[in-house]
Design a protein around this motif. Structure first.
Motif, PDB file in Angstrom:
ATOM      1  N   ILE A 172       0.876  -1.120  -0.074  1.00  0.00           N
ATOM      2  CA  ILE A 172      -0.138  -0.179   0.082  1.00  0.00           C
ATOM      3  C   ILE A 172       0.933   1.355  -0.165  1.00  0.00           C
ATOM      4  N   LEU A 173       0.270   2.507  -0.131  1.00  0.00           N
ATOM      5  CA  LEU A 173       1.172   3.772  -0.508  1.00  0.00           C
ATOM      6  C   LEU A 173       2.354   3.843   0.632  1.00  0.00           C
ATOM      7  N   HIS A 174       2.168   3.768   1.776  1.00  0.00           N
ATOM      8  CA  HIS A 174       3.309   4.182   2.843  1.00  0.00           C
ATOM      9  C   HIS A 174       4.227   3.169   2.679  1.00  0.00           C
ATOM     10  N   GLU A 175       4.102   1.971   2.345  1.00  0.00           N
ATOM     11  CA  GLU A 175       4.708   0.741   2.173  1.00  0.00           C
ATOM     12  C   GLU A 175       5.733   0.926   0.975  1.00  0.00           C
ATOM     13  N   ALA A 176       4.918   1.362  -0.120  1.00  0.00           N
ATOM     14  CA  ALA A 176       5.768   1.701  -1.360  1.00  0.00           C
ATOM     15  C   ALA A 176       6.670   2.882  -1.360  1.00  0.00           C
ATOM     16  N   ALA A 177       6.154   3.906  -0.522  1.00  0.00           N
ATOM     17  CA  ALA A 177       6.959   5.232  -0.284  1.00  0.00           C
ATOM     18  C   ALA A 177       8.246   4.774   0.498  1.00  0.00           C
ATOM     19  N   LYS A 178       8.177   3.998   1.550  1.00  0.00           N
ATOM     20  CA  LYS A 178       9.247   3.713   2.324  1.00  0.00           C
ATOM     21  C   LYS A 178      10.163   2.685   1.389  1.00  0.00           C
ATOM     22  N   ARG A 179       9.682   1.831   0.566  1.00  0.00           N
ATOM     23  CA  ARG A 179      10.596   0.978   0.143  1.00  0.00           C
ATOM     24  C   ARG A 179      11.479   1.863  -0.998  1.00  0.00           C
ATOM     25  N   LEU A 180      10.675   2.905  -1.729  1.00  0.00           N
ATOM     26  CA  LEU A 180      11.391   3.736  -2.916  1.00  0.00           C
ATOM     27  C   LEU A 180      12.308   4.788  -2.009  1.00  0.00           C
ATOM     28  N   GLY A 181      11.935   4.945  -0.725  1.00  0.00           N
ATOM     29  CA  GLY A 181      12.716   6.280  -0.428  1.00  0.00           C
ATOM     30  C   GLY A 181      12.183   7.564  -0.748  1.00  0.00           C
ATOM     31  N   ILE A 182      10.966   7.791  -0.941  1.00  0.00           N
ATOM     32  CA  ILE A 182      10.577   8.826  -1.311  1.00  0.00           C
ATOM     33  C   ILE A 182       9.137   9.130  -0.435  1.00  0.00           C
ATOM     34  N   SER A 183       8.524  10.342  -0.459  1.00  0.00           N
ATOM     35  CA  SER A 183       7.379  10.673   0.181  1.00  0.00           C
ATOM     36  C   SER A 183       6.152   9.873  -0.573  1.00  0.00           C
ATOM     37  N   ARG A 184       5.209   9.900   0.483  1.00  0.00           N
ATOM     38  CA  ARG A 184       3.646   9.359   0.021  1.00  0.00           C
ATOM     39  C   ARG A 184       3.123  10.086  -1.133  1.00  0.00           C
ATOM     40  N   PRO A 242      -7.241   2.214   0.016  1.00  0.00           N
ATOM     41  CA  PRO A 242      -5.585   2.244   0.132  1.00  0.00           C
ATOM     42  C   PRO A 242      -5.387   2.012  -1.379  1.00  0.00           C
ATOM     43  N   TYR A 243      -4.323   2.509  -2.084  1.00  0.00           N
ATOM     44  CA  TYR A 243      -3.846   2.111  -3.362  1.00  0.00           C
ATOM     45  C   TYR A 243      -3.242   0.714  -3.269  1.00  0.00           C
ATOM     46  N   VAL A 244      -3.404  -0.177  -4.215  1.00  0.00           N
ATOM     47  CA  VAL A 244      -2.730  -1.393  -3.940  1.00  0.00           C
ATOM     48  C   VAL A 244      -1.342  -1.479  -5.290  1.00  0.00           C
ATOM     49  N   ILE A 245      -0.197  -1.632  -4.660  1.00  0.00           N
ATOM     50  CA  ILE A 245       0.505  -1.558  -5.563  1.00  0.00           C
ATOM     51  C   ILE A 245       1.591  -2.795  -5.696  1.00  0.00           C
ATOM     52  N   ARG A 246       1.593  -3.294  -6.969  1.00  0.00           N
ATOM     53  CA  ARG A 246       2.281  -4.606  -7.020  1.00  0.00           C
ATOM     54  C   ARG A 246       3.829  -4.282  -6.708  1.00  0.00           C
ATOM     55  N   GLU A 247       4.528  -5.160  -5.978  1.00  0.00           N
ATOM     56  CA  GLU A 247       5.864  -5.091  -5.568  1.00  0.00           C
ATOM     57  C   GLU A 247       6.816  -5.071  -6.625  1.00  0.00           C
ATOM     58  N   ILE A 248       6.608  -5.706  -7.776  1.00  0.00           N
ATOM     59  CA  ILE A 248       7.526  -6.041  -9.151  1.00  0.00           C
ATOM     60  C   ILE A 248       7.333  -4.644  -9.617  1.00  0.00           C
ATOM     61  N   ASP A 249       6.411  -3.814  -9.766  1.00  0.00           N
ATOM     62  CA  ASP A 249       5.951  -2.871 -10.257  1.00  0.00           C
ATOM     63  C   ASP A 249       6.934  -1.583  -9.782  1.00  0.00           C
ATOM     64  N   LEU A 250       7.519  -1.593  -8.748  1.00  0.00           N
ATOM     65  CA  LEU A 250       8.444  -0.720  -8.119  1.00  0.00           C
ATOM     66  C   LEU A 250       9.888  -0.737  -8.898  1.00  0.00           C
ATOM     67  N   ASP A 251      10.026  -1.999  -9.618  1.00  0.00           N
ATOM     68  CA  ASP A 251      11.403  -2.074 -10.398  1.00  0.00           C
ATOM     69  C   ASP A 251      11.050  -1.596 -12.072  1.00  0.00           C
ATOM     70  N   LEU A 252      10.106  -0.951 -12.150  1.00  0.00           N
ATOM     71  CA  LEU A 252       9.828  -0.681 -13.709  1.00  0.00           C
ATOM     72  C   LEU A 252      10.861   0.627 -13.908  1.00  0.00           C
ATOM     73  N   GLN A 253      11.348   0.626 -15.196  1.00  0.00           N
ATOM     74  CA  GLN A 253      12.327   1.541 -15.560  1.00  0.00           C
ATOM     75  C   GLN A 253      11.934   2.791 -15.181  1.00  0.00           C
ATOM     76  N   GLU A 254      10.622   3.280 -15.771  1.00  0.00           N
ATOM     77  CA  GLU A 254      10.027   4.483 -15.779  1.00  0.00           C
ATOM     78  C   GLU A 254      10.011   5.015 -14.118  1.00  0.00           C
ATOM     79  N   VAL A 255       9.527   4.232 -13.355  1.00  0.00           N
ATOM     80  CA  VAL A 255       9.525   4.269 -11.781  1.00  0.00           C
ATOM     81  C   VAL A 255      10.951   4.673 -11.242  1.00  0.00           C
ATOM     82  N   ARG A 256      11.875   4.130 -11.673  1.00  0.00           N
ATOM     83  CA  ARG A 256      13.180   4.009 -11.218  1.00  0.00           C
ATOM     84  C   ARG A 256      13.896   5.673 -11.696  1.00  0.00           C
ATOM     85  N   HIS A 257      13.470   5.792 -12.886  1.00  0.00           N
ATOM     86  CA  HIS A 257      13.809   7.046 -13.390  1.00  0.00           C
ATOM     87  C   HIS A 257      13.303   8.373 -12.897  1.00  0.00           C
ATOM     88  N   ALA A 258      12.074   8.336 -12.620  1.00  0.00           N
ATOM     89  CA  ALA A 258      11.212   9.160 -12.015  1.00  0.00           C
ATOM     90  C   ALA A 258      11.817   9.445 -10.468  1.00  0.00           C
TER      91      ALA A 258
END
Length: 190
Positions: free
Chosen positions: A121-133, A155-171
């Protein structure tokens, strides 16, 4: 207007006998009136657990979807924020959500269930990426990070594997979402 006691007395005065025959799905009622008249009624029988109080299908589906993500107290909060009511018009409580789930055979949320499915969910993804919610929300709104939301306020539901997408990493690296226009370039300032 007559009281309940008066109405009962009147009925006892005019009714001699009531005979009810029970068959699967239907009740046959025969009223014997004083004076010899008879009235036959046929009444559909409620199935076991069925009654006139029925929560609408939208609310039921929403509870089913949210039960995969949240505990009962959080589900009650979301339903109340959306202005949804129980079948009897009450606000939702943790207890009412629990009873509803049990009556409709909806499984209880377990801690760690989302992690087993590879969902964040949102806060977990933010923590994993090291960015704000809010940055994660912006990535979702810009279409960079795929996410699902059952309803507004859920809550937003985000697949864990989507955090590794190239566009996400670039952003995340650049601190902003990537433009959908492939002709646009990024400049690195020194």
């Amino acid at each position: 207007m007559a009281s309940v006691a008066t109405r009962k007395r009147i009925l006892r005065t005019v009714l001699e006998e009531i005979i009810v025959t029970v068959e699967p799905g239907v009740l046959h009622v025969k009223l014997h009136w004083k004076g010899g008249d008879h009235t036959m009624l046929e009444v559909a029988k409620n199935r076991s657990g069925q009654h006139r109080w029925k929560t609408n299908a939208t609310t039921e589906q929403l509870i089913r979807d949210l039960a995969r993500l949240l505990p009962d107290g959080s589900i009650a909060s979301i339903l109340n924020r959306l202005g949804m009511r129980t079948a009897k018009g009450h606000t939702w409580t943790q207890q009412r959500v629990c009873v509803f789930r049990n009556d409709h055979s909806i499984a209880l949320y377990r801690d760690g269930e989302r992690a087993e499915r590879g969902e964040l969910i949102l806060h977990e993804a933010a923590k994993r990426l090291g960015i704000s919610r809010m940055t994660v929300v912006r990535l979702i709104k810009d279409g960079v990070l795929p996410a699902k939301q059952t309803c507004v306020g859920a809550p937003y539901v985000i697949r864990e594997i989507d955090l590794d997408l190239q566009e996400v990493r670039h952003a995340v690296r650049n601190g902003r979402a990537v433009s959908p226009d492939s002709r646009q370039r990024s400049f690195d300032y020194q």
